[in-house]
Enzyme design. Structure first.
Site, PDB file in Angstrom:
ATOM      1  N   GLU A  60       0.428  -1.082  -0.032  1.00 31.13           N
ATOM      2  CA  GLU A  60      -0.202  -0.181   0.237  1.00 31.13           C
ATOM      3  C   GLU A  60       0.577   2.108  -0.194  1.00 31.13           C
ATOM      4  O   GLU A  60       0.766   2.392  -0.613  1.00 31.13           O
ATOM      5  CB  GLU A  60      -0.750   0.084   1.363  1.00 31.13           C
ATOM      6  CG  GLU A  60      -2.312   1.322   1.507  1.00 31.13           C
ATOM      7  CD  GLU A  60      -2.804   0.862   2.041  1.00 31.13           C
ATOM      8  OE1 GLU A  60      -2.978   1.866   3.337  1.00 31.13           O
ATOM      9  OE2 GLU A  60      -3.279  -0.326   2.539  1.00 31.13           O
ATOM     10  N   ASP A  61       2.027   0.670   0.437  1.00 34.67           N
ATOM     11  CA  ASP A  61       2.707   2.454   0.812  1.00 34.67           C
ATOM     12  C   ASP A  61       3.875   2.741   0.415  1.00 34.67           C
ATOM     13  O   ASP A  61       5.176   3.203   0.726  1.00 34.67           O
ATOM     14  CB  ASP A  61       2.948   2.660   2.501  1.00 34.67           C
ATOM     15  CG  ASP A  61       2.058   2.572   2.849  1.00 34.67           C
ATOM     16  OD1 ASP A  61       0.627   3.189   2.787  1.00 34.67           O
ATOM     17  OD2 ASP A  61       1.437   2.621   4.364  1.00 34.67           O
TER      18      ASP A  61
END
Length: 154
Positions: free
Chosen positions: A65-66
């Site tokens: 996600e990051d």
């Protein structure tokens, strides 16, 4: 305050060591809202896990996600039990947050890691400078994480 039923500490295996190294490299240079290296968040979650799979998932839960790492790259290294949970824990901005939480509920590994994640994210004592985060934001997070925990606990 919620306490884990079992006392656990981080599990060191060849697989968890791979997860540690990937998470460390992936999150290198990232800071949380206090300016603390972000890697301490997934490491904190991993310390609460009681088996190899959940430890790996805790360490890697924000990587896809990051960062630039893809789930396909992780599938080359980790077993399906890890990557299936990671897929569920990776929130797509096009998916309603609470639908994302409901999907996590279907996987015991993802659910366990997300509950620890929500508990850590809800700990406002981590925010040293309360002026750095507006009160409205703190209240929003509190309501959001409380509702998410309720969904996962039902």
């Amino acid at each position: 305050m919620n306490f884990l039923k079992e006392v656990c500490c981080i599990i060191y295996t060849a697989l968890t060591n791979k997860a540690m190294k990937i998470a460390y490299d992936a999150h290198h240079g990232q800071l949380d809202c206090n300016g603390v290296p972000y890697i301490f968040h997934p490491y904190h979650l991993a310390e609460q896990m009681c088996d190899e799979i959940t430890t790996c998932v805790a360490l890697l839960h924000d990587v896809v996600e990051d960062t630039d790492i893809t789930i396909e790259q992780l599938e080359e290294v980790f077993p399906k039990e890890v990557t299936e949970a990671l897929k569920l824990l990776t929130h797509d901005d096009n998916t309603d947050y609470f639908e994302y939480i409901r999907a996590i509920k279907s996987n015991p590994v993802a659910r366990t890691v997300k509950m620890a994640d929500l508990q850590h994210n809800s700990d406002q004592s981590r925010i040293v400078d309360k002026k750095a985060v507006p009160a409205e934001k703190l209240e929003y997070w509190n309501k959001k994480y409380t509702k998410a925990r309720q969904i996962l606990e039902d």
